[in-house]
Scaffold this active site. Sequence first.
Site, PDB file in Angstrom:
ATOM      1  N   GLU A  32       0.830  -1.212   0.000  1.00  0.00           N
ATOM      2  CA  GLU A  32       0.000   0.000   0.000  1.00  0.00           C
ATOM      3  C   GLU A  32       0.866   1.263   0.000  1.00  0.00           C
ATOM      4  O   GLU A  32       0.488   2.287  -0.583  1.00  0.00           O
ATOM      5  CB  GLU A  32      -0.877   0.033   1.265  1.00  0.00           C
ATOM      6  CG  GLU A  32      -1.921  -1.059   1.350  1.00  0.00           C
ATOM      7  CD  GLU A  32      -2.522  -1.178   2.736  1.00  0.00           C
ATOM      8  OE1 GLU A  32      -3.640  -1.718   2.843  1.00  0.00           O
ATOM      9  OE2 GLU A  32      -1.901  -0.754   3.740  1.00  0.00           O
TER      10      GLU A  32
ATOM     11  N   GLU B 119      -7.301  -1.434  10.923  1.00  0.00           N
ATOM     12  CA  GLU B 119      -6.423  -0.533  11.676  1.00  0.00           C
ATOM     13  C   GLU B 119      -7.032   0.797  12.098  1.00  0.00           C
ATOM     14  O   GLU B 119      -6.694   1.334  13.163  1.00  0.00           O
ATOM     15  CB  GLU B 119      -5.147  -0.212  10.851  1.00  0.00           C
ATOM     16  CG  GLU B 119      -4.219  -1.373  10.615  1.00  0.00           C
ATOM     17  CD  GLU B 119      -4.600  -2.226   9.396  1.00  0.00           C
ATOM     18  OE1 GLU B 119      -5.389  -1.750   8.549  1.00  0.00           O
ATOM     19  OE2 GLU B 119      -4.117  -3.375   9.295  1.00  0.00           O
TER      20      GLU B 119
ATOM     21  N   ASP C 194     -11.832  -4.919  -2.247  1.00  0.00           N
ATOM     22  CA  ASP C 194     -12.753  -6.060  -2.308  1.00  0.00           C
ATOM     23  C   ASP C 194     -14.120  -5.608  -1.812  1.00  0.00           C
ATOM     24  O   ASP C 194     -14.218  -4.632  -1.074  1.00  0.00           O
ATOM     25  CB  ASP C 194     -12.214  -7.201  -1.439  1.00  0.00           C
ATOM     26  CG  ASP C 194     -11.920  -6.738  -0.023  1.00  0.00           C
ATOM     27  OD1 ASP C 194     -12.794  -6.867   0.829  1.00  0.00           O
ATOM     28  OD2 ASP C 194     -10.804  -6.216   0.226  1.00  0.00           O
TER      29      ASP C 194
END
Length: 256
Positions: free
Chosen positions: A26, A189, A212
């Site tokens: 990421e 997170e 997703d």
Amino acid sequence: MHTGTDPDPAETTVEHVALLYALEAEAMPLVERLGLVEQPAVDPCMPQRHFSGRVGTLAIDLLINGRDPRCGTDRVGTDAATLAAFMAIRKLAPDLIINAGTAGGFEARGGSIGAIYVSVGNLLYHDRHIPIPGFELQARGAWPATPAPHLMHAIGAKPGIVTTGNSLNCTAEERAFFEHERVAAKDMEACAIAQVCAQCGVPFVAVKSITDLVDHPEAVQDAFLRNLRMASALLAERMEVAVRWLGAHPRRIAEL
Ligand code: SAH
């Protein structure tokens, strides 16, 4: 500059941002786009990776949680996130923390792969259950996101409720929670980082890119693995715009 004793945090100007990421995949596209330079680890006990640089008036620290030394996988979830947030605040003293990363989205609320959301309202935990009077709020989280409508507009993102748990897939009970709370992005997170930020008085924003779709027949892990690269590239594109917007001149928290 954030001093921790400002009478009105909304009046703090953002001259230093910490960008917190869970996954290397990421974060690295943004590290490359901005030419950030790797620094020694923030703490020798932690496998975190630390990069820094400057864009205009903005100093940037970027932390990646790093890999579990036993299995080599990225450290995901709320424990690594909590620790990273506290270390960032104590050791780097940023004026603003942005948690950027990927998340599961929801077709039912217009979600699509690669869509980018900026957190609004409160960050929630979707997998914590403590049915004892007085503990409900702790289980729910409900830690605030700093309103950032102008930043959101600058990067062409959508507003979304972001919730956090420690699993990639989810239970039927959690699905009902997502519908009830009209969740736009579920991650592992953001709420944990929001909690530390709220307790330390540091403004917090989450920026999430959808890998997703939770309410789609395909297994989330298959979509996640297939889309991680693409969603991370789109995230980096928008995060570069965010950082350049913040670095154009010091903005007050109230102007985000
Ligand atoms: N095997 C993966 C594991 C990543 S876990 C790997 O390549 O490392 C998923 C990570 O992406 C977490 O950091 C989480 O914040 C985010 N994420 C993406 N989609 C998610 C979803 N549907 N549910 C929860 N977290 C998701």
